[in-house]
Design a protein around this motif. Structure first.
Motif, PDB file in Angstrom:
ATOM      1  N   ALA A 255      -1.650 -41.126  34.436  1.00  0.00           N
ATOM      2  CA  ALA A 255      -2.203 -42.074  34.636  1.00  0.00           C
ATOM      3  C   ALA A 255      -3.681 -42.516  34.375  1.00  0.00           C
ATOM      4  CB  ALA A 255      -1.782 -43.472  34.943  1.00  0.00           C
ATOM      5  N   THR A 256      -4.549 -41.923  34.596  1.00  0.00           N
ATOM      6  CA  THR A 256      -6.000 -41.503  34.061  1.00  0.00           C
ATOM      7  C   THR A 256      -6.309 -41.060  32.565  1.00  0.00           C
ATOM      8  OG1 THR A 256      -6.845 -42.143  36.777  1.00  0.00           O
ATOM      9  CG2 THR A 256      -8.022 -41.532  34.896  1.00  0.00           C
ATOM     10  N   MET A 257      -5.294 -39.584  32.863  1.00  0.00           N
ATOM     11  CA  MET A 257      -5.101 -38.462  32.125  1.00  0.00           C
ATOM     12  C   MET A 257      -4.501 -39.475  30.787  1.00  0.00           C
ATOM     13  SD  MET A 257      -4.860 -35.096  34.800  1.00  0.00           S
ATOM     14  CE  MET A 257      -5.729 -34.417  32.872  1.00  0.00           C
ATOM     15  N   ILE A 258      -3.332 -40.306  30.845  1.00  0.00           N
ATOM     16  CA  ILE A 258      -3.080 -40.470  29.419  1.00  0.00           C
ATOM     17  C   ILE A 258      -3.710 -41.884  29.010  1.00  0.00           C
ATOM     18  CG2 ILE A 258      -1.023 -41.962  29.230  1.00  0.00           C
ATOM     19  CD1 ILE A 258       0.486 -40.764  31.788  1.00  0.00           C
ATOM     20  N   GLY A 259      -4.241 -42.654  30.098  1.00  0.00           N
ATOM     21  CA  GLY A 259      -5.480 -43.662  29.632  1.00  0.00           C
ATOM     22  C   GLY A 259      -6.354 -43.000  28.804  1.00  0.00           C
ATOM     23  N   PHE A 260      -7.053 -42.151  29.166  1.00  0.00           N
ATOM     24  CA  PHE A 260      -8.576 -41.324  28.679  1.00  0.00           C
ATOM     25  C   PHE A 260      -7.719 -40.391  27.666  1.00  0.00           C
ATOM     26  CE2 PHE A 260     -10.803 -37.482  27.598  1.00  0.00           C
ATOM     27  CZ  PHE A 260     -12.201 -38.065  27.695  1.00  0.00           C
ATOM     28  N   THR A 261      -6.757 -39.485  27.562  1.00  0.00           N
ATOM     29  CA  THR A 261      -5.958 -39.148  25.950  1.00  0.00           C
ATOM     30  C   THR A 261      -5.277 -39.769  25.088  1.00  0.00           C
ATOM     31  OG1 THR A 261      -5.183 -37.003  27.446  1.00  0.00           O
ATOM     32  CG2 THR A 261      -4.428 -38.319  25.575  1.00  0.00           C
ATOM     33  N   THR A 262      -4.865 -40.944  25.368  1.00  0.00           N
ATOM     34  CA  THR A 262      -4.921 -42.147  24.398  1.00  0.00           C
ATOM     35  C   THR A 262      -5.777 -42.554  23.638  1.00  0.00           C
ATOM     36  OG1 THR A 262      -2.627 -43.110  25.634  1.00  0.00           O
ATOM     37  CG2 THR A 262      -4.248 -44.656  24.228  1.00  0.00           C
ATOM     38  N   MET A 263      -7.124 -43.452  24.514  1.00  0.00           N
ATOM     39  CA  MET A 263      -8.462 -43.786  24.004  1.00  0.00           C
ATOM     40  C   MET A 263      -9.096 -42.705  23.293  1.00  0.00           C
ATOM     41  SD  MET A 263     -10.296 -46.657  23.558  1.00  0.00           S
ATOM     42  CE  MET A 263     -11.302 -45.947  22.186  1.00  0.00           C
ATOM     43  N   MET A 264      -9.016 -41.373  23.248  1.00  0.00           N
ATOM     44  CA  MET A 264      -9.506 -40.307  22.876  1.00  0.00           C
ATOM     45  C   MET A 264      -8.812 -40.030  21.097  1.00  0.00           C
ATOM     46  SD  MET A 264     -10.122 -36.516  23.907  1.00  0.00           S
ATOM     47  CE  MET A 264      -8.250 -35.971  24.027  1.00  0.00           C
ATOM     48  N   ILE A 265      -8.043 -40.359  21.247  1.00  0.00           N
ATOM     49  CA  ILE A 265      -6.685 -40.386  20.021  1.00  0.00           C
ATOM     50  C   ILE A 265      -7.548 -41.170  18.743  1.00  0.00           C
ATOM     51  CG2 ILE A 265      -4.357 -39.945  19.178  1.00  0.00           C
ATOM     52  CD1 ILE A 265      -3.595 -38.719  21.208  1.00  0.00           C
ATOM     53  N   LEU A 266      -7.187 -42.710  19.610  1.00  0.00           N
ATOM     54  CA  LEU A 266      -7.502 -43.579  18.407  1.00  0.00           C
ATOM     55  C   LEU A 266      -9.056 -42.784  18.289  1.00  0.00           C
ATOM     56  CD1 LEU A 266      -5.835 -46.858  21.101  1.00  0.00           C
ATOM     57  CD2 LEU A 266      -5.468 -45.519  18.952  1.00  0.00           C
ATOM     58  N   ASP A 267      -9.827 -42.887  18.710  1.00  0.00           N
ATOM     59  CA  ASP A 267     -11.287 -42.738  18.575  1.00  0.00           C
ATOM     60  C   ASP A 267     -11.295 -41.466  17.622  1.00  0.00           C
ATOM     61  OD1 ASP A 267     -14.448 -41.986  18.827  1.00  0.00           O
ATOM     62  OD2 ASP A 267     -14.144 -44.009  19.514  1.00  0.00           O
ATOM     63  N   VAL A 268     -10.668 -40.605  17.820  1.00  0.00           N
ATOM     64  CA  VAL A 268     -10.631 -39.407  16.921  1.00  0.00           C
ATOM     65  C   VAL A 268     -10.099 -39.939  15.410  1.00  0.00           C
ATOM     66  CG1 VAL A 268     -10.029 -37.016  16.860  1.00  0.00           C
ATOM     67  CG2 VAL A 268     -11.431 -37.732  18.934  1.00  0.00           C
ATOM     68  N   ALA A 269      -9.230 -40.301  14.988  1.00  0.00           N
ATOM     69  CA  ALA A 269      -7.815 -40.870  14.486  1.00  0.00           C
ATOM     70  C   ALA A 269      -8.733 -41.550  13.370  1.00  0.00           C
ATOM     71  CB  ALA A 269      -6.507 -41.254  14.997  1.00  0.00           C
ATOM     72  N   LEU A 270      -9.497 -42.923  14.114  1.00  0.00           N
ATOM     73  CA  LEU A 270      -9.856 -43.891  13.366  1.00  0.00           C
ATOM     74  C   LEU A 270     -11.646 -43.771  13.630  1.00  0.00           C
ATOM     75  CD1 LEU A 270      -7.818 -46.589  14.871  1.00  0.00           C
ATOM     76  CD2 LEU A 270      -7.565 -45.867  12.702  1.00  0.00           C
ATOM     77  N   GLY A 271     -12.031 -42.549  13.716  1.00  0.00           N
ATOM     78  CA  GLY A 271     -13.733 -43.116  14.535  1.00  0.00           C
ATOM     79  C   GLY A 271     -13.796 -42.327  13.296  1.00  0.00           C
TER      80      GLY A 271
END
Length: 271
Positions: A255-271
């Motif tokens: 679950a921690t890895m999923i959370g990390f991946t979710t935030m990473m995708i958000l930042d890379v995609a939107l940032g």
């Protein structure tokens, strides 16, 4: 949405963004209306997800941009990052030591901070309120950084951070309201106290944005400070709380890895 936000001042952007994160804290607290209990494994997984989001946000949305800004401002990048990051952790440690609070899994005798006779329910709310300070601050600093006009600070990145913080606020609201309900408080009062733990985020967000706008030269330090404060929360609270049941460690880790991946995708995609 980005076009609309671009027409607002950074402080107003930070205010609306942290209202959103507060609303998701309230959404998590509202689960108390569905029942008195939530399976411990599910709650542990939610807290693990929140930890992953915060770890990723600390690097992708705060620390890395802070280092890049330090380079652009002709500061020493590694020194700027080290000072800001450690200052954030030390600030949270001092606050943790002073403010009376109690984590949900602890007995009343294990209260942290200055000793007080306050009710257990108040101490539970203060524990989450304490950890919402760096989250609101991080969002405010991110939106304030956009106004500096540096290429490493983007509105999309600030929005990504807001979404990530909001997602991890869901289990935090639940982590307050459910224990209060188990202790006999009404659903309405449990919800009210659970969502109240997030009220500090708009305050911290607005202050963070105002601070960096007035003193833009501290932006790199402020971003790294917010990252250090968030990592302190993850290591001191979220990880131990999510892994207190050793049978769920593997589940929580995923679950921690999923959370990390979710935030990473958000930042890379939107940032």
């Amino acid at each position: 949405m980005i076009d609309y936000l671009q027409n607002l001042s950074p402080v107003t952007q930070a205010f609306f963004a942290t209202l959103f994160t507060w609303a998701l804290t309230a959404a998590g607290a509202a689960l108390v209306f569905l029942g008195r209990e939530i399976k411990p494994k599910i709650l542990d997984g939610m807290l693990g997800f929140a930890a992953g989001v915060m770890i990723a946000a600390s690097f992708w949305s705060l620390l890395a941009p802070g280092i890049a800004m330090a380079e652009q401002l002709d500061l020493i990048p590694w020194l700027t990052a080290a000072i800001g990051f450690m200052a954030g952790g030390i600030f949270m440690r001092l606050t943790d030591k002073i403010l009376p609070h109690l984590h949900p899994s602890m007995a009343r005798s294990e209260q942290e901070g200055i000793k007080t006779s306050w009710q257990r329910s108040t101490l539970l709310v203060l524990a989450i309120t304490l950890h919402n300070i760096p989250e609101g601050l991080a969002v405010g600093v991110a939106f304030g950084a956009v106004s500096a006009g540096l290429p490493t600070a983007t509105l999309g990145g600030a929005i990504a951070l807001t979404i990530g913080i909001g997602l991890q606020n869901l289990p935090e609201g639940t982590a307050v309201s459910m224990p209060l309900r188990r202790e006999g408080l009404s659903r309405g009062k449990s919800f009210f106290l659970g969502q109240a733990s997030g009220i500090v985020e708009p305050i911290a967000g607005v202050l963070g944005a105002l601070f960096v706008i007035k003193m833009q030269f501290i932006l790199p330090y402020a971003l790294c400070f917010a990252a250090g404060a968030m990592i302190f929360v993850v290591v001191e609270e979220l990880v131990p709380e999510s892994q207190r049941n050793h049978k769920n460690i593997d589940f929580v880790t995923i679950a921690t890895m999923i959370g990390f991946t979710t935030m990473m995708i958000l930042d890379v995609a939107l940032g």
